[in-house]
Design a protein around this motif. Structure first.
Motif, PDB file in Angstrom:
ATOM      1  N   GLU A 172      66.012 -19.205 -62.596  1.00 30.43           N
ATOM      2  CA  GLU A 172      67.669 -19.495 -62.171  1.00 30.43           C
ATOM      3  C   GLU A 172      68.510 -18.315 -63.135  1.00 30.43           C
ATOM      4  OE1 GLU A 172      68.407 -23.496 -62.261  1.00 30.43           O
ATOM      5  OE2 GLU A 172      66.665 -23.932 -60.620  1.00 30.43           O
ATOM      6  N   VAL A 173      68.097 -18.253 -64.332  1.00 34.97           N
ATOM      7  CA  VAL A 173      69.194 -17.488 -65.095  1.00 34.97           C
ATOM      8  C   VAL A 173      68.862 -16.009 -65.218  1.00 34.97           C
ATOM      9  CG1 VAL A 173      70.170 -19.436 -66.341  1.00 34.97           C
ATOM     10  CG2 VAL A 173      68.065 -18.083 -67.155  1.00 34.97           C
ATOM     11  N   ARG A 174      68.015 -15.574 -64.475  1.00 36.66           N
ATOM     12  CA  ARG A 174      67.555 -13.968 -64.444  1.00 36.66           C
ATOM     13  C   ARG A 174      68.579 -13.129 -64.261  1.00 36.66           C
ATOM     14  NH1 ARG A 174      62.627 -11.147 -64.803  1.00 36.66           N
ATOM     15  NH2 ARG A 174      61.380 -13.060 -64.705  1.00 36.66           N
ATOM     16  N   VAL A 175      69.232 -13.488 -63.177  1.00 37.18           N
ATOM     17  CA  VAL A 175      70.447 -12.796 -62.698  1.00 37.18           C
ATOM     18  C   VAL A 175      71.591 -12.419 -63.658  1.00 37.18           C
ATOM     19  CG1 VAL A 175      71.508 -14.955 -61.872  1.00 37.18           C
ATOM     20  CG2 VAL A 175      72.193 -12.668 -60.570  1.00 37.18           C
ATOM     21  N   PHE A 176      71.658 -13.667 -64.600  1.00 35.51           N
ATOM     22  CA  PHE A 176      72.719 -13.320 -65.673  1.00 35.51           C
ATOM     23  C   PHE A 176      72.517 -12.296 -66.458  1.00 35.51           C
ATOM     24  CE2 PHE A 176      73.161 -17.644 -63.925  1.00 35.51           C
ATOM     25  CZ  PHE A 176      74.430 -17.689 -63.227  1.00 35.51           C
ATOM     26  N   GLU A 213      62.207  -9.730 -70.496  1.00 35.35           N
ATOM     27  CA  GLU A 213      62.016  -9.096 -69.275  1.00 35.35           C
ATOM     28  C   GLU A 213      63.082  -8.269 -68.929  1.00 35.35           C
ATOM     29  OE1 GLU A 213      59.926 -11.719 -66.558  1.00 35.35           O
ATOM     30  OE2 GLU A 213      58.671 -12.489 -68.155  1.00 35.35           O
ATOM     31  N   GLU A 214      64.304  -8.606 -68.843  1.00 36.59           N
ATOM     32  CA  GLU A 214      65.462  -8.116 -68.413  1.00 36.59           C
ATOM     33  C   GLU A 214      66.110  -7.392 -69.540  1.00 36.59           C
ATOM     34  OE1 GLU A 214      66.077  -7.904 -65.335  1.00 36.59           O
ATOM     35  OE2 GLU A 214      64.632  -9.284 -64.836  1.00 36.59           O
ATOM     36  N   GLY A 215      65.557  -7.058 -70.625  1.00 32.83           N
ATOM     37  CA  GLY A 215      65.938  -6.125 -71.609  1.00 32.83           C
ATOM     38  C   GLY A 215      66.902  -6.453 -72.988  1.00 32.83           C
ATOM     39  N   ALA A 216      66.597  -7.704 -73.087  1.00 33.59           N
ATOM     40  CA  ALA A 216      67.002  -8.574 -74.481  1.00 33.59           C
ATOM     41  C   ALA A 216      66.488  -7.809 -75.846  1.00 33.59           C
ATOM     42  CB  ALA A 216      66.754 -10.123 -74.473  1.00 33.59           C
ATOM     43  N   SER A 217      67.447  -7.540 -76.566  1.00 34.45           N
ATOM     44  CA  SER A 217      66.746  -6.989 -77.980  1.00 34.45           C
ATOM     45  C   SER A 217      67.164  -8.017 -79.009  1.00 34.45           C
ATOM     46  CB  SER A 217      67.453  -5.556 -78.215  1.00 34.45           C
ATOM     47  OG  SER A 217      68.823  -5.572 -77.946  1.00 34.45           O
ATOM     48  N   LEU A 218      68.061  -8.775 -79.017  1.00 35.02           N
ATOM     49  CA  LEU A 218      67.975 -10.140 -79.940  1.00 35.02           C
ATOM     50  C   LEU A 218      67.964 -11.177 -79.098  1.00 35.02           C
ATOM     51  CD1 LEU A 218      71.290  -8.557 -81.622  1.00 35.02           C
ATOM     52  CD2 LEU A 218      68.903  -8.218 -82.586  1.00 35.02           C
ATOM     53  N   VAL A 219      66.954 -12.311 -79.396  1.00 41.88           N
ATOM     54  CA  VAL A 219      66.755 -13.279 -78.943  1.00 41.88           C
ATOM     55  C   VAL A 219      67.060 -14.532 -79.947  1.00 41.88           C
ATOM     56  CG1 VAL A 219      64.964 -12.836 -77.068  1.00 41.88           C
ATOM     57  CG2 VAL A 219      64.284 -13.287 -79.331  1.00 41.88           C
ATOM     58  N   ARG A 220      67.796 -15.451 -79.547  1.00 43.72           N
ATOM     59  CA  ARG A 220      68.144 -16.587 -80.484  1.00 43.72           C
ATOM     60  C   ARG A 220      67.501 -17.873 -80.253  1.00 43.72           C
ATOM     61  NH1 ARG A 220      72.558 -14.273 -77.229  1.00 43.72           N
ATOM     62  NH2 ARG A 220      72.810 -16.566 -76.397  1.00 43.72           N
ATOM     63  N   ILE A 221      66.495 -17.998 -81.230  1.00 43.53           N
ATOM     64  CA  ILE A 221      65.464 -19.326 -80.757  1.00 43.53           C
ATOM     65  C   ILE A 221      65.861 -20.173 -82.190  1.00 43.53           C
ATOM     66  CG2 ILE A 221      63.439 -19.670 -80.404  1.00 43.53           C
ATOM     67  CD1 ILE A 221      62.859 -16.956 -79.334  1.00 43.53           C
ATOM     68  N   GLY A 222      66.033 -21.486 -81.858  1.00 46.61           N
ATOM     69  CA  GLY A 222      66.108 -22.621 -82.746  1.00 46.61           C
ATOM     70  C   GLY A 222      64.983 -23.805 -82.298  1.00 46.61           C
ATOM     71  N   SER A 223      65.237 -24.534 -81.310  1.00 43.03           N
ATOM     72  CA  SER A 223      64.475 -25.580 -81.167  1.00 43.03           C
ATOM     73  C   SER A 223      62.901 -25.355 -81.210  1.00 43.03           C
ATOM     74  CB  SER A 223      64.997 -26.354 -80.204  1.00 43.03           C
ATOM     75  OG  SER A 223      65.270 -25.634 -78.900  1.00 43.03           O
ATOM     76  N   LYS A 224      62.741 -24.240 -80.595  1.00 47.65           N
ATOM     77  CA  LYS A 224      61.311 -23.694 -80.356  1.00 47.65           C
ATOM     78  C   LYS A 224      60.600 -23.585 -81.694  1.00 47.65           C
ATOM     79  CE  LYS A 224      59.615 -23.173 -76.021  1.00 47.65           C
ATOM     80  NZ  LYS A 224      60.590 -24.053 -74.969  1.00 47.65           N
ATOM     81  N   ILE A 225      61.416 -23.167 -82.711  1.00 46.47           N
ATOM     82  CA  ILE A 225      60.927 -22.977 -84.108  1.00 46.47           C
ATOM     83  C   ILE A 225      60.771 -24.201 -84.882  1.00 46.47           C
ATOM     84  CG2 ILE A 225      61.228 -21.730 -86.162  1.00 46.47           C
ATOM     85  CD1 ILE A 225      62.048 -19.310 -84.357  1.00 46.47           C
ATOM     86  N   PHE A 226      62.228 -24.907 -84.894  1.00 49.76           N
ATOM     87  CA  PHE A 226      62.377 -25.929 -86.006  1.00 49.76           C
ATOM     88  C   PHE A 226      62.392 -27.387 -85.429  1.00 49.76           C
ATOM     89  CE2 PHE A 226      64.906 -22.341 -87.359  1.00 49.76           C
ATOM     90  CZ  PHE A 226      64.148 -22.060 -88.560  1.00 49.76           C
ATOM     91  N   GLY A 227      62.178 -27.611 -84.035  1.00 55.72           N
ATOM     92  CA  GLY A 227      61.817 -28.865 -83.216  1.00 55.72           C
ATOM     93  C   GLY A 227      63.373 -29.089 -82.723  1.00 55.72           C
ATOM     94  N   GLU A 228      63.148 -30.006 -82.061  1.00 56.30           N
ATOM     95  CA  GLU A 228      64.457 -30.383 -81.208  1.00 56.30           C
ATOM     96  C   GLU A 228      65.615 -30.859 -82.031  1.00 56.30           C
ATOM     97  OE1 GLU A 228      65.171 -30.144 -78.091  1.00 56.30           O
ATOM     98  OE2 GLU A 228      63.319 -29.424 -77.698  1.00 56.30           O
ATOM     99  N   ARG A 229      66.873 -30.519 -81.870  1.00 56.64           N
ATOM    100  CA  ARG A 229      67.971 -30.598 -82.832  1.00 56.64           C
ATOM    101  C   ARG A 229      68.287 -32.128 -82.932  1.00 56.64           C
ATOM    102  NH1 ARG A 229      68.502 -26.022 -83.749  1.00 56.64           N
ATOM    103  NH2 ARG A 229      69.088 -24.299 -82.227  1.00 56.64           N
TER     104      ARG A 229
END
Length: 231
Positions: A172-176, A213-229
């Motif tokens: 749903e957010v690919r368009v953005f 897939e749409e060209g991101a070069s910096l991805v900001r990942i928190g909960s998938k590493i450190f668990g749910e906030r």
């Protein structure tokens, strides 16, 4: 139950790898930024032991508190909304500010960077989704703002950042993400003095694969590493 940071990190890295292959891109083009909002220094130290080299903080107070403990072991990214009166606390600590969203803020960053003899690299935050709850410049105002900022001597725009609406359905957010990539390409073509489009900061724990897939070069990942906030 204790969070297994090692297993989580491995899982995220594998997903990044798969998304890169699917998009026919190079792994070197994508940098993982471990988002440490609400994460204590002990857990951060563990992630650093496991190879994390870039961390992102949302709040100035949290960044400065953790910086006192961790220091220059990692590159620090300011990814949350930044108020003008807080710039002075982080200007000598961060490698990149993702959340530049006004000329007034750019002017303040420029002044503070000049005082310490540096050029501060920043991303322009763009509100491509048009959500009222999100910070960022409207796409139609980007051009004029970049031309104004380009005249400042101690700040360098090196790309764009956006936050997509939260959803359980990444498609749903690919368009953005597509819109931000297109905007970046349009800016590149204009060859504005002192404005570079090296980075696209987009994609978080719930949608980073689509962002890559749409060209991101910096991805900001928190909960998938450190668990749910745990707020």
């Amino acid at each position: 139950m204790a969070v297994d940071i090692e297993m989580n990190l491995k899982d995220v890295q594998e997903k990044i790898q798969k998304a890169v292959v699917k998009a026919d891109r190079n792994l070197q083009e994508v940098q993982l930024i471990a988002v440490t909002k609400t994460v204590e220094p002990e857990a951060m130290e563990r992630a650093i032991e496991l190879g994390v080299t870039h961390v992102g903080e949302n709040k100035v107070q949290e960044l400065t508190r953790k910086y006192e403990i961790i220091g220059d072991k990692v590159k620090w990214h300011m990814i949350g909304h930044l108020q003008k009166n807080k710039v002075k606390y982080i200007i000598d600590k961060v490698a990149l500010i993702h959340s530049l969203d006004s000329y007034e803020l750019a002017d303040e960053i420029d002044k503070r960077a000049k005082q310490i003899g540096q050029v501060m690299q920043c991303l322009l935050q763009v509100n491509v989704s048009g959500e009222e709850s999100k910070y960022g410049v409207e796409p139609k105002d980007v051009d004029e703002l970049l031309h104004r900022i380009s005249l400042l001597k101690h700040i360098e725009i090196v790309g764009l950042m956006t936050m997509a609406p939260y959803t359980d359905e990444p498609e749903e957010v690919r368009v953005f993400f597509k819109k931000l990539k297109q905007l970046s390409n349009d800016i590149k073509e204009k060859k504005i003095h002192n404005i570079k489009m090296h980075y696209l900061s987009m994609g978080m724990s719930n949608d980073f694969e689509v962002a890559i897939e749409e060209g991101a070069s910096l991805v900001r990942i928190g909960s998938k590493i450190f668990g749910e906030r745990n707020y």
